[in-house]
Structures are given as C-alpha cells and as structure tokens.
Write a protein that holds these residues in place. Structure first.
Motif, mmCIF file in Angstrom:
data_model
loop_
_atom_site.group_PDB
_atom_site.id
_atom_site.type_symbol
_atom_site.label_atom_id
_atom_site.label_comp_id
_atom_site.label_asym_id
_atom_site.label_seq_id
_atom_site.Cartn_x
_atom_site.Cartn_y
_atom_site.Cartn_z
ATOM 1 N N ALA A 27 0.827 -1.213 0.000
ATOM 2 C CA ALA A 27 0.000 0.000 0.000
ATOM 3 C C ALA A 27 0.857 1.257 0.000
ATOM 4 C CB ALA A 27 -0.946 -0.006 1.197
ATOM 5 N N ILE A 28 1.876 1.283 0.838
ATOM 6 C CA ILE A 28 2.762 2.453 0.891
ATOM 7 C C ILE A 28 3.547 2.573 -0.413
ATOM 8 C CG2 ILE A 28 4.802 3.424 2.016
ATOM 9 C CD1 ILE A 28 3.657 2.348 4.666
ATOM 10 N N ALA A 29 3.990 1.462 -0.965
ATOM 11 C CA ALA A 29 4.726 1.496 -2.225
ATOM 12 C C ALA A 29 3.857 2.050 -3.351
ATOM 13 C CB ALA A 29 5.228 0.103 -2.582
ATOM 14 N N ARG A 30 2.583 1.675 -3.394
ATOM 15 C CA ARG A 30 1.684 2.194 -4.432
ATOM 16 C C ARG A 30 1.495 3.696 -4.284
ATOM 17 N NH1 ARG A 30 -3.766 -0.307 -5.284
ATOM 18 N NH2 ARG A 30 -3.545 0.803 -7.248
ATOM 19 N N ARG A 31 1.367 4.172 -3.068
ATOM 20 C CA ARG A 31 1.217 5.618 -2.850
ATOM 21 C C ARG A 31 2.478 6.370 -3.270
ATOM 22 N NH1 ARG A 31 -1.389 6.744 2.945
ATOM 23 N NH2 ARG A 31 -3.236 7.672 2.024
ATOM 24 N N ARG A 32 3.624 5.810 -2.911
ATOM 25 C CA ARG A 32 4.899 6.477 -3.217
ATOM 26 C C ARG A 32 5.174 6.485 -4.716
ATOM 27 N NH1 ARG A 32 7.902 10.332 -2.959
ATOM 28 N NH2 ARG A 32 10.118 9.994 -2.847
ATOM 29 N N ILE A 33 4.916 5.377 -5.392
ATOM 30 C CA ILE A 33 5.176 5.315 -6.828
ATOM 31 C C ILE A 33 4.221 6.257 -7.582
ATOM 32 C CG2 ILE A 33 3.716 3.374 -7.518
ATOM 33 C CD1 ILE A 33 6.087 2.345 -9.154
ATOM 34 N N ARG A 34 2.994 6.408 -7.091
ATOM 35 C CA ARG A 34 2.054 7.361 -7.691
ATOM 36 C C ARG A 34 2.591 8.781 -7.544
ATOM 37 N NH1 ARG A 34 -3.691 7.765 -5.031
ATOM 38 N NH2 ARG A 34 -2.423 6.412 -3.785
ATOM 39 N N SER A 35 3.107 9.100 -6.360
ATOM 40 C CA SER A 35 3.668 10.417 -6.120
ATOM 41 C C SER A 35 4.875 10.679 -7.019
ATOM 42 C CB SER A 35 4.061 10.545 -4.649
ATOM 43 O OG SER A 35 4.706 11.757 -4.397
#
Length: 59
Positions: A45-53
């Motif tokens: 979940a955190i990786a998806r948020r970071r990669i989106r950013s």
C-alpha cells in the motif's frame, strides 16, 4: 469499461511483489516505473502511494 486506464500492474510471487506504473507524459512516450518489494518486509500500500507520487513529480 471504456475510457479506463491502467494505474498499476501488480505481480505477486511467493517471495516478492513487482509493481509497475505507467507514466503518462506530455509527449508520445512509453515510460514506466518499476518497484520490487520483498513480500515479508515490504508494504504494498505504501509502495503504491509512493510510486504514484513519483509518477506525478515526473509529469
């Protein structure tokens, strides 16, 4: 659905997650971001948020 676009592609194996995010640019390009996460220590979940950013910062 018509008009839908791919946000992320997630491939899971017994040991890892592979996260691929297409990046839309102002020019005709084929750019993607790729992240490999250890399944026992990574947080998808955190990786998806970071990669989106990161993708937003690139465009």
């Amino acid at each position: 659905m018509p008009g839908d676009t791919v946000e992320d592609v997630i491939i899971s194996t017994s040991a890892a997650y592979h996260l691929i995010r297409p990046v839309r640019t102002g020019f005709d390009s084929r750019l993607v971001l790729y992240v490999w996460l250890d399944r026992t220590e990574g947080n998808l979940a955190i990786a998806r948020r970071r990669i989106r950013s990161l993708a937003e910062d690139l465009t």
